[in-house]
Design an enzyme around this catalytic site. Structure first.
Site: not given
Ligand SMILES: [Zn+2]
Length: 448
Positions: A75, A78-79, A109, A169, A196, A249, A295, A322
């Site tokens: 998890h 890396l954006r 995401n 996620d 998630h 998570h 979160n 995360d």
């Molecule tokens: Zn999450």
């Protein structure tokens, strides 16, 4: 003492292509056991023994260091593509290598969302080019993380990125029918849906764990039941369609009880816990410092204790970071406006050392299992997570348990600085990381 001795045993004259490095790791404690020498050659652990001789190899004095199989993160954010101001595949994978990782799963995401074969292949290729760790993209479950329509799961699985883990996620797949279809769909290629777990209606506007601290601070509460309700529902769905569910998570004691029940029933459910949920509690929000906003939120001491015990007894299978980098302006806002998330790749092993090893809950073999073997198995990731034995891929982390330096995010390779552990005196340091026999980290620094 860990400097490689290059005085008389240099690398190959070709300048060191991937397969040419040869390392003799001398005197490392193999997953906490007796000191052994490990010869890394041609990308594999060629030999393990005592007083090994290897004339062509660079010797690394590893006395006092613990050798672990390269860590695997299920998890990581890396954006890239889209939020290169927060992180890139290059900077994020450098951070991963410095944390002792040899493989990471990159969450979907991004902008655009990784919901097609094209985007997951792009992320996978960027990982190959960077070369610090293996990057396995996670595919989105639904188109644009919208929760309305299944994404092209089969195409992502068949792509060069060979996606096996799918997750929205950041968002919950809240629609139970869509969740059921996703679970059924990925069975065809041995995939897993990583949820998630956050019931959206119960968490509208939520800012912090619902409880005494949130009440006192006047922040809208994020109730434990909003996580637990989704986990319970999804365990029932996974059982009904006999498919693989992974819970991202896990943050509450109640979630642990539900997962323990489901596993006892034979449900194909696995779960992860983050380093921050193993160490930090919601009262850290006392001064409204958004570095502690995440979160799911930080919970209570009782939750932390339950999560540690669950990781120790295997109810929670693994640690996942995360790692959620954010630029300064996204975190240095008032609490309600600040982004959720914390960096974690460069501190995860040290936090686990503090929370699990120093407390006697896990030994180093247990750490290897929870941070390498199990996440690799859950991610269906070949070539990682194998025990340190002759013939295994030379994915190796050397960790100095005696080191102790305060965490300084300014020294981190991540592009972002939002570490909740800043200034904390965590034990240990990763000294070296090897990916298929090639050093990505030496002396606590990336090699290039
Ligand atoms: Zn999450």
């Amino acid at each position: 003492m860990t400097s490689p001795d290059n005085s008389d045993k240099r690398r190959g004259a070709d300048g060191g292509s991937a397969m040419s490095e040869e390392w003799l790791i001398a005197g490392a404690s193999v997953v906490g056991g007796a000191p052994r020498d490990l010869l890394l050659k041609d990308g594999v652990i060629a030999e393990i023994g005592e007083n090994l001789a290897a004339p062509g190899a660079t010797v690394l004095d590893a006395r006092g260091l613990i050798a672990l199989p390269g860590l695997v993160d299920l998890h990581t954010h890396l954006r890239e593509p889209g939020r290169e101001d927060a992180e890139t595949v290059e900077t994020g994978t450098r951070a991963a290598a410095l944390g002792g990782y040899t493989a990471v799963h990159a969450m979907a995401n991004t902008e655009p969302v990784a919901d097609t074969a094209g985007v997951v292949e792009q992320v996978w290729r960027l990982g190959e080019q960077a070369g610090y760790v293996d990057v396995r993209p996670v595919g989105a479950v639904t188109v644009n993380l919208g929760g309305k329509q299944l994404a092209e799961l089969g195409a992502m699985a068949d792509s060069a990125a060979r996606v096996r883990v799918f997750s929205d996620d950041g968002f919950c797949v809240a629609d139970p029918l869509l969740m059921r279809r996703a679970l059924e769909y990925v069975k065809a290629f041995d995939g897993v849906i990583a949820q998630h777990a956050q019931e959206p209606r119960l968490t509208e506007g939520a800012q912090l764990n619902e409880g005494e601290v949130a009440s006192r601070l006047g922040l809208a509460g994020w109730p434990a039941a909003a996580e637990e309700a989704i986990i319970a529902r999804d365990c029932l769905l996974a059982a009904h369609v006999d498919a693989a569910l992974h819970v991202c998570h896990v943050s509450t004691a109640g979630s642990v009880e539900i997962i323990r029940w489901a596993k006892a029933k034979g449900v194909q459910v696995t779960a992860e816990v983050t380093p921050h949920h193993l160490l930090l509690t919601d009262d850290l929000a006392e001064h409204y410092d958004p570095v502690f906003k995440v979160n799911p939120p930080l919970r209570t001491k009782a939750d932390v204790d339950a999560l540690r015990l669950a990781l120790a007894d295997g109810t929670i299978d693994c640690v996942a970071t995360d790692h959620a980098p954010h630029p300064v302006e996204a975190k240095e806002a008032e609490w309600a406006a600040a982004a959720n998330g914390m960096t974690g790749l460069e501190t995860a092993l040290r936090v686990v050392h503090k929370a699990m090893v120093e407390t006697g809950l896990l030994d180093w073999a247990g750490v290897a299992d929870r941070m390498s073997a199990r996440p690799a198995a859950i991610g269906r990731l070949p070539g990682h997570g194998q025990p340190l034995t002759e013939g295994a891929p030379a994915n190796v982390t050397l960790y100095d348990p005696a080191a102790a330096t305060p965490v300084d995010p300014a020294t981190h390779a991540s592009k972002s600085r939002n570490s909740p552990f800043a200034g904390m005196a965590l034990p240990g340091q990763v000294r070296a990381t090897f990916l298929r026999g090639t050093a990505t980290v030496l002396d606590g620094k990336v090699t290039r």
